[in-house]
Scaffold this motif. Structure first.
Motif, mmCIF file in Angstrom:
data_model
loop_
_atom_site.group_PDB
_atom_site.id
_atom_site.type_symbol
_atom_site.label_atom_id
_atom_site.label_comp_id
_atom_site.label_asym_id
_atom_site.label_seq_id
_atom_site.Cartn_x
_atom_site.Cartn_y
_atom_site.Cartn_z
ATOM 1 N N ALA A 1 -73.004 7.119 -9.195
ATOM 2 C CA ALA A 1 -71.677 7.412 -9.736
ATOM 3 C C ALA A 1 -71.449 8.914 -9.791
ATOM 4 O O ALA A 1 -72.343 9.681 -10.113
ATOM 5 C CB ALA A 1 -71.556 6.822 -11.131
ATOM 6 N N LEU A 2 -70.245 9.276 -9.435
ATOM 7 C CA LEU A 2 -69.847 10.682 -9.502
ATOM 8 C C LEU A 2 -69.220 10.956 -10.861
ATOM 9 O O LEU A 2 -68.340 10.229 -11.295
ATOM 10 C CB LEU A 2 -68.790 10.956 -8.436
ATOM 11 N N THR A 3 -69.670 11.966 -11.535
ATOM 12 C CA THR A 3 -69.068 12.299 -12.825
ATOM 13 C C THR A 3 -68.340 13.631 -12.704
ATOM 14 O O THR A 3 -68.806 14.549 -12.045
ATOM 15 C CB THR A 3 -70.133 12.398 -13.931
ATOM 16 N N MET A 4 -67.216 13.681 -13.338
ATOM 17 C CA MET A 4 -66.417 14.903 -13.336
ATOM 18 C C MET A 4 -66.786 15.729 -14.566
ATOM 19 O O MET A 4 -66.990 15.176 -15.647
ATOM 20 C CB MET A 4 -64.919 14.568 -13.399
ATOM 21 N N ALA A 5 -66.857 17.009 -14.372
ATOM 22 C CA ALA A 5 -67.112 17.901 -15.505
ATOM 23 C C ALA A 5 -65.899 17.876 -16.433
ATOM 24 O O ALA A 5 -64.766 17.804 -15.978
ATOM 25 C CB ALA A 5 -67.362 19.317 -15.016
ATOM 26 N N ALA A 6 -66.150 17.920 -17.702
ATOM 27 C CA ALA A 6 -65.064 17.930 -18.678
ATOM 28 C C ALA A 6 -64.271 19.224 -18.549
ATOM 29 O O ALA A 6 -64.831 20.289 -18.349
ATOM 30 C CB ALA A 6 -65.628 17.794 -20.087
ATOM 31 N N THR A 7 -62.975 19.106 -18.654
ATOM 32 C CA THR A 7 -62.126 20.280 -18.607
ATOM 33 C C THR A 7 -62.117 20.923 -19.987
ATOM 34 O O THR A 7 -61.854 20.261 -20.981
ATOM 35 C CB THR A 7 -60.689 19.902 -18.207
ATOM 36 N N VAL A 8 -62.400 22.202 -20.014
ATOM 37 C CA VAL A 8 -62.397 22.930 -21.271
ATOM 38 C C VAL A 8 -61.012 23.536 -21.455
ATOM 39 O O VAL A 8 -60.548 24.306 -20.623
ATOM 40 C CB VAL A 8 -63.466 24.043 -21.274
ATOM 41 N N GLU A 9 -60.369 23.146 -22.516
ATOM 42 C CA GLU A 9 -59.052 23.694 -22.805
ATOM 43 C C GLU A 9 -59.228 24.913 -23.691
ATOM 44 O O GLU A 9 -59.766 24.829 -24.784
ATOM 45 C CB GLU A 9 -58.174 22.658 -23.502
ATOM 46 N N ARG A 10 -58.800 26.056 -23.180
ATOM 47 C CA ARG A 10 -58.934 27.293 -23.928
ATOM 48 C C ARG A 10 -57.686 27.533 -24.756
ATOM 49 O O ARG A 10 -56.585 27.280 -24.314
ATOM 50 C CB ARG A 10 -59.141 28.468 -22.986
ATOM 51 N N ARG A 11 -57.899 28.033 -25.919
ATOM 52 C CA ARG A 11 -56.787 28.379 -26.783
ATOM 53 C C ARG A 11 -56.113 29.628 -26.227
ATOM 54 O O ARG A 11 -56.761 30.537 -25.743
ATOM 55 C CB ARG A 11 -57.303 28.665 -28.181
ATOM 56 N N THR A 12 -54.807 29.680 -26.314
ATOM 57 C CA THR A 12 -54.085 30.870 -25.887
ATOM 58 C C THR A 12 -53.542 31.606 -27.113
ATOM 59 O O THR A 12 -53.308 31.000 -28.159
ATOM 60 C CB THR A 12 -52.922 30.535 -24.936
ATOM 61 N N TRP A 13 -53.364 32.895 -26.944
ATOM 62 C CA TRP A 13 -52.862 33.769 -27.992
ATOM 63 C C TRP A 13 -51.619 34.472 -27.478
ATOM 64 O O TRP A 13 -51.508 34.757 -26.295
ATOM 65 C CB TRP A 13 -53.929 34.787 -28.384
ATOM 66 N N ASP A 14 -50.691 34.778 -28.359
ATOM 67 C CA ASP A 14 -49.484 35.482 -27.945
ATOM 68 C C ASP A 14 -49.792 36.918 -27.527
ATOM 69 O O ASP A 14 -49.288 37.398 -26.522
ATOM 70 C CB ASP A 14 -48.444 35.478 -29.076
#
Length: 141
Positions: A2-15
């Motif tokens: 099985a192929l597993t996808m790496a989890a997408t890391v959601e980065r916080r953004t700042w103004d």
């Protein structure tokens, strides 16, 4: 297999991100940054400050809460830069962040920072800039 996808890391953004490299003892750059931060926060926006160079000394625990009295008003204690920064961090939790560059900090022997600041490797500066909508650079080369 099985192929597993790496989890997408959601980065916080700042103004706003301010990279502060101007020495705090030669200009009013620090007070400019603190006033800018206050103005951004009053508009319900987010702001981060990345402190480099001698600005890493500003958040040393050993500086305490007050500095020597102003001779024009000796009865009124003046807060240290660390106390002002801690006040903003406490009052605007999640919307204000103060980052200390670990390389600059180690170079100056600044190891005991107030608990509220974040320590980050200079290798993470590019990712921090990428996570900001606007970046201001205040200082010299």
């Amino acid at each position: 297999m099985a192929l597993t996808m790496a989890a997408t890391v959601e980065r916080r953004t700042w103004d706003v991100l301010v990279v502060l490299t101007a020495p705090p003892h030669t200009t009013d750059a620090l007070t400019t940054v603190l006033r800018l931060a206050q103005a951004v926060l009053e508009r319900e926006r987010t702001i981060r400050v990345w402190a480099c160079g001698y600005n890493t000394m500003l958040t040393q625990s050993s500086l305490g809460e007050t500095k020597p009295a102003d001779l024009r008003d000796p009865a009124t204690p003046a807060p240290t830069a660390g106390a002002l920064i801690r006040g903003l961090l406490t009052a605007h939790k999640g919307r204000f962040s103060w980052i200390v560059c670990t390389a600059c900090s180690a170079e100056r022997g600044a190891r005991d920072h107030i608990a509220e600041v974040r320590l980050r490797s200079d290798a993470r500066l590019a990712a921090t800039v990428a996570a900001a909508h606007r970046t201001l650079y205040i200082g010299g080369a």
